[in-house]
Design a protein around this motif. Structure first.
Motif, PDB file in Angstrom:
ATOM      1  N   THR A   1       0.830  -1.201   0.000  1.00 54.57           N
ATOM      2  CA  THR A   1       0.000   0.000   0.000  1.00 54.57           C
ATOM      3  C   THR A   1       0.868   1.256   0.000  1.00 54.57           C
ATOM      4  O   THR A   1       0.609   2.200  -0.755  1.00 54.57           O
ATOM      5  CB  THR A   1      -0.945  -0.003   1.227  1.00 54.57           C
ATOM      6  N   LYS A   2       1.903   1.272   0.840  1.00 51.05           N
ATOM      7  CA  LYS A   2       2.798   2.442   0.894  1.00 51.05           C
ATOM      8  C   LYS A   2       3.465   2.665  -0.464  1.00 51.05           C
ATOM      9  O   LYS A   2       3.573   3.803  -0.921  1.00 51.05           O
ATOM     10  CB  LYS A   2       3.886   2.246   1.954  1.00 51.05           C
ATOM     11  N   LEU A   3       3.928   1.586  -1.089  1.00 49.94           N
ATOM     12  CA  LEU A   3       4.589   1.705  -2.377  1.00 49.94           C
ATOM     13  C   LEU A   3       3.613   2.214  -3.438  1.00 49.94           C
ATOM     14  O   LEU A   3       3.963   3.078  -4.246  1.00 49.94           O
ATOM     15  CB  LEU A   3       5.180   0.356  -2.774  1.00 49.94           C
ATOM     16  N   TYR A   4       2.404   1.709  -3.416  1.00 49.30           N
ATOM     17  CA  TYR A   4       1.384   2.179  -4.364  1.00 49.30           C
ATOM     18  C   TYR A   4       1.133   3.676  -4.164  1.00 49.30           C
ATOM     19  O   TYR A   4       1.131   4.459  -5.114  1.00 49.30           O
ATOM     20  CB  TYR A   4       0.084   1.391  -4.179  1.00 49.30           C
ATOM     21  N   ARG A   5       0.926   4.079  -2.923  1.00 50.12           N
ATOM     22  CA  ARG A   5       0.649   5.492  -2.630  1.00 50.12           C
ATOM     23  C   ARG A   5       1.839   6.383  -2.970  1.00 50.12           C
ATOM     24  O   ARG A   5       1.666   7.509  -3.427  1.00 50.12           O
ATOM     25  CB  ARG A   5       0.253   5.652  -1.169  1.00 50.12           C
ATOM     26  N   ALA A   6       3.045   5.871  -2.752  1.00 50.72           N
ATOM     27  CA  ALA A   6       4.239   6.641  -3.099  1.00 50.72           C
ATOM     28  C   ALA A   6       4.311   6.863  -4.608  1.00 50.72           C
ATOM     29  O   ALA A   6       4.617   7.969  -5.065  1.00 50.72           O
ATOM     30  CB  ALA A   6       5.491   5.918  -2.606  1.00 50.72           C
ATOM     31  N   ARG A   7       3.983   5.845  -5.384  1.00 50.96           N
ATOM     32  CA  ARG A   7       3.998   5.986  -6.847  1.00 50.96           C
ATOM     33  C   ARG A   7       2.950   7.004  -7.286  1.00 50.96           C
ATOM     34  O   ARG A   7       3.202   7.830  -8.178  1.00 50.96           O
ATOM     35  CB  ARG A   7       3.738   4.638  -7.505  1.00 50.96           C
ATOM     36  N   VAL A   8       1.776   6.927  -6.681  1.00 49.38           N
ATOM     37  CA  VAL A   8       0.718   7.891  -7.010  1.00 49.38           C
ATOM     38  C   VAL A   8       1.184   9.300  -6.672  1.00 49.38           C
ATOM     39  O   VAL A   8       1.001  10.235  -7.462  1.00 49.38           O
ATOM     40  CB  VAL A   8      -0.600   7.544  -6.257  1.00 49.38           C
ATOM     41  N   TRP A   9       1.816   9.467  -5.510  1.00 48.93           N
ATOM     42  CA  TRP A   9       2.315  10.774  -5.085  1.00 48.93           C
ATOM     43  C   TRP A   9       3.332  11.303  -6.090  1.00 48.93           C
ATOM     44  O   TRP A   9       3.289  12.469  -6.484  1.00 48.93           O
ATOM     45  CB  TRP A   9       2.939  10.683  -3.692  1.00 48.93           C
ATOM     46  N   MET A  10       4.255  10.435  -6.531  1.00 51.61           N
ATOM     47  CA  MET A  10       5.286  10.863  -7.479  1.00 51.61           C
ATOM     48  C   MET A  10       4.672  11.259  -8.818  1.00 51.61           C
ATOM     49  O   MET A  10       5.062  12.277  -9.403  1.00 51.61           O
ATOM     50  CB  MET A  10       6.327   9.761  -7.676  1.00 51.61           C
TER      51      MET A  10
END
Length: 181
Positions: free
Chosen positions: A162-171
């Motif tokens: 989930t963190k990795l997914y959200r980080a990609r979305v943020w980027m």
């Protein structure tokens, strides 16, 4: 013989029971792995590795649907194999690029450009929120698996996903490709 009976026999040490499970599900596992990898040889190798993983993980199986459980293992393993193949291709491309550097002047110029790109990426990583920076660095720079990061942070694997997914979305939302050139 039912799957649960075969599984119990495998857990009790019966190699014959495991062979029966392999025979019953080998086509399913192969199709699943092939759907991800799209390469006959890689899929054959990966399917064998999946059965090794299934064999070692059977004692942890909790009777929640064997075929679904097995398919999840196959998909995850195929994704890991696909990542490894991509990394190998990148390494080969980098090696070819290094050979094609040409004259020393070109080499120095390219090295300066690469160093500047790395500096920009490090600077951009510092802009990431703390909770995203750790997973991005761990996954992409340190090349750690979800499992490794989950153990280090003492959280569930799903939390790392989930963190990795959200980080990609943020980027994607906050960065543009031009920011790195």
């Amino acid at each position: 013989m039912s799957d649960s009976a075969l599984i119990q026999k495998v857990i009790d040490g019966s190699d014959h029971a495991f062979r029966l499970l392999v025979e019953k599900y080998r086509n399913d596992v192969f199709r699943t792995v092939f759907a991800v990898l799209r390469d006959q040889k890689e899929a054959e190798d990966a399917a064998q590795e999946v059965f090794m993983k299934i064999y070692t993980a059977l004692p942890q199986y909790e009777n929640q649907g064997f075929k679904t459980w097995m398919t999840r293992i196959a998909v995850n393993h195929a994704i890991d194999v696909k990542r490894k193949i991509a990394r190998r291709k990148e390494e080969v491309a980098e090696a070819i690029e290094q050979q094609a550097l040409g004259t020393p002047k070109d080499g120095v110029e390219k090295e300066l450009i690469v160093n500047e790109s790395r500096r920009l990426v490090r600077k951009r990583l510092e802009e990431l929120p703390d909770n995203y920076r750790d997973v991005i660095y761990g996954f992409y720079i340190a090349e750690k698996s979800y499992q490794q990061m989950a153990e280090e942070q003492n959280v569930q694997v799903k939390t790392i996903e989930t963190k990795l997914y959200r980080a990609r979305v943020w980027m994607k939302k906050n960065w543009k490709e031009d920011d790195f050139s």
